[in-house]
Design a protein around this motif. Structure first.
Motif, mmCIF file in Angstrom:
data_model
loop_
_atom_site.group_PDB
_atom_site.id
_atom_site.type_symbol
_atom_site.label_atom_id
_atom_site.label_comp_id
_atom_site.label_asym_id
_atom_site.label_seq_id
_atom_site.Cartn_x
_atom_site.Cartn_y
_atom_site.Cartn_z
ATOM 1 N N VAL A 1 -21.750 -11.479 -0.027
ATOM 2 C CA VAL A 1 -23.031 -11.593 0.679
ATOM 3 C C VAL A 1 -22.886 -12.510 1.885
ATOM 4 O O VAL A 1 -23.312 -12.180 2.995
ATOM 5 C CB VAL A 1 -24.150 -12.099 -0.267
ATOM 6 C CG1 VAL A 1 -25.394 -12.504 0.505
ATOM 7 C CG2 VAL A 1 -24.478 -11.036 -1.309
ATOM 8 N N ILE A 2 -22.252 -13.655 1.692
ATOM 9 C CA ILE A 2 -22.060 -14.600 2.792
ATOM 10 C C ILE A 2 -21.274 -13.938 3.932
ATOM 11 O O ILE A 2 -21.656 -14.035 5.098
ATOM 12 C CB ILE A 2 -21.345 -15.882 2.307
ATOM 13 C CG1 ILE A 2 -22.271 -16.678 1.390
ATOM 14 C CG2 ILE A 2 -20.893 -16.737 3.489
ATOM 15 C CD1 ILE A 2 -21.594 -17.804 0.633
ATOM 16 N N SER A 3 -20.192 -13.255 3.597
ATOM 17 C CA SER A 3 -19.386 -12.584 4.625
ATOM 18 C C SER A 3 -20.202 -11.536 5.367
ATOM 19 O O SER A 3 -20.125 -11.430 6.593
ATOM 20 C CB SER A 3 -18.147 -11.933 3.999
ATOM 21 O OG SER A 3 -17.236 -12.916 3.622
ATOM 22 N N ASN A 4 -20.990 -10.757 4.627
ATOM 23 C CA ASN A 4 -21.835 -9.740 5.263
ATOM 24 C C ASN A 4 -22.871 -10.357 6.176
ATOM 25 O O ASN A 4 -23.106 -9.869 7.280
ATOM 26 C CB ASN A 4 -22.516 -8.875 4.204
ATOM 27 C CG ASN A 4 -21.668 -7.713 3.782
ATOM 28 O OD1 ASN A 4 -21.384 -6.829 4.572
ATOM 29 N ND2 ASN A 4 -21.250 -7.711 2.534
ATOM 30 N N VAL A 5 -23.502 -11.423 5.721
ATOM 31 C CA VAL A 5 -24.510 -12.091 6.549
ATOM 32 C C VAL A 5 -23.871 -12.609 7.830
ATOM 33 O O VAL A 5 -24.413 -12.432 8.924
ATOM 34 C CB VAL A 5 -25.215 -13.223 5.769
ATOM 35 C CG1 VAL A 5 -26.073 -14.075 6.687
ATOM 36 C CG2 VAL A 5 -26.065 -12.646 4.645
ATOM 37 N N LEU A 6 -22.717 -13.240 7.712
ATOM 38 C CA LEU A 6 -22.042 -13.787 8.893
ATOM 39 C C LEU A 6 -21.646 -12.687 9.876
ATOM 40 O O LEU A 6 -21.647 -12.903 11.085
ATOM 41 C CB LEU A 6 -20.812 -14.594 8.484
ATOM 42 C CG LEU A 6 -21.115 -15.938 7.828
ATOM 43 C CD1 LEU A 6 -19.852 -16.556 7.265
ATOM 44 C CD2 LEU A 6 -21.791 -16.879 8.805
ATOM 45 N N GLN A 7 -21.318 -11.510 9.366
ATOM 46 C CA GLN A 7 -20.958 -10.398 10.242
ATOM 47 C C GLN A 7 -22.179 -9.753 10.888
ATOM 48 O O GLN A 7 -22.092 -9.242 11.995
ATOM 49 C CB GLN A 7 -20.187 -9.334 9.460
ATOM 50 C CG GLN A 7 -18.801 -9.777 9.054
ATOM 51 C CD GLN A 7 -18.136 -8.801 8.105
ATOM 52 O OE1 GLN A 7 -18.586 -7.684 7.918
ATOM 53 N NE2 GLN A 7 -17.049 -9.246 7.485
ATOM 54 N N LYS A 8 -23.321 -9.784 10.210
ATOM 55 C CA LYS A 8 -24.496 -9.045 10.665
ATOM 56 C C LYS A 8 -25.449 -9.835 11.545
ATOM 57 O O LYS A 8 -26.333 -9.257 12.163
ATOM 58 C CB LYS A 8 -25.298 -8.512 9.461
ATOM 59 C CG LYS A 8 -24.530 -7.597 8.559
ATOM 60 C CD LYS A 8 -24.227 -6.292 9.221
ATOM 61 C CE LYS A 8 -23.489 -5.373 8.266
ATOM 62 N NZ LYS A 8 -22.891 -4.245 8.905
ATOM 63 N N THR A 9 -25.296 -11.146 11.583
ATOM 64 C CA THR A 9 -26.254 -11.933 12.354
ATOM 65 C C THR A 9 -25.572 -13.040 13.138
ATOM 66 O O THR A 9 -24.516 -13.531 12.748
ATOM 67 C CB THR A 9 -27.340 -12.550 11.436
ATOM 68 O OG1 THR A 9 -28.330 -13.174 12.244
ATOM 69 C CG2 THR A 9 -26.761 -13.582 10.483
#
Length: 145
Positions: free
Chosen positions: A47-55
């Motif tokens: 989740v953290i990796s996805n958030v960092l990539q998406k925003t």
């Protein structure tokens, strides 16, 4: 300030996308808290990796079970495709070092606040999140507990 809490990871990317694309003033006041209380560490790191990539918005990570150093190493590992034990030990080759340097440069452009001293109290998370929203315009909070 409107606080929206989600615990369904599958809805997370939709919520972040809506937040990123919104032009309404009221949406800019919104604080999204992603509650990962029943998820494994692996899911939380994904989740953290996805958030960092998406925003590119500032984010906060609260954790009572995982220490800051482990969170940072895992973020670096996930984004560079280098095993976190190699990062921890420093046993990386020159090609891996180049990848790691690029990831560090990219991540250094993001505002990431990590608090590993927090207890499992929802009110404490919300109060600290509100404070970060006011001071640093945090829009996304990831709560690992």
């Amino acid at each position: 300030m409107k606080i929206k809490e989600i615990s369904d990871v599958s809805k997370m990317l939709t919520e972040i996308s809506n937040m990123e694309n919104s032009t309404k003033k009221s949406d800019k006041e919104e604080l999204l808290i992603i509650n990962l209380k029943n998820d494994t560490k692996e899911v939380a790191f994904d989740v953290i990796s996805n958030v960092l990539q998406k925003t590119n918005k500032p984010i906060a990570i609260f954790s009572s079970k995982v220490k800051k150093k482990e969170i940072i190493n895992k973020i670096l590992s996930d984004n560079s495709n280098i095993d976190d034990s190699k990062i921890e030990s420093g046993q990386i080759n020159s090609e891996e070092w180049d990848r790691l340097t690029k990831i560090i440069e990219t991540l250094s452009q993001k505002e990431i606040y990590i608090d590993d001293t927090i207890e499992n109290l929802g009110t404490e998370i919300i109060n600290k999140s509100k404070e970060l929203k006011e001071k640093k315009d945090i829009r996304i909070v990831i709560w690992m507990n």
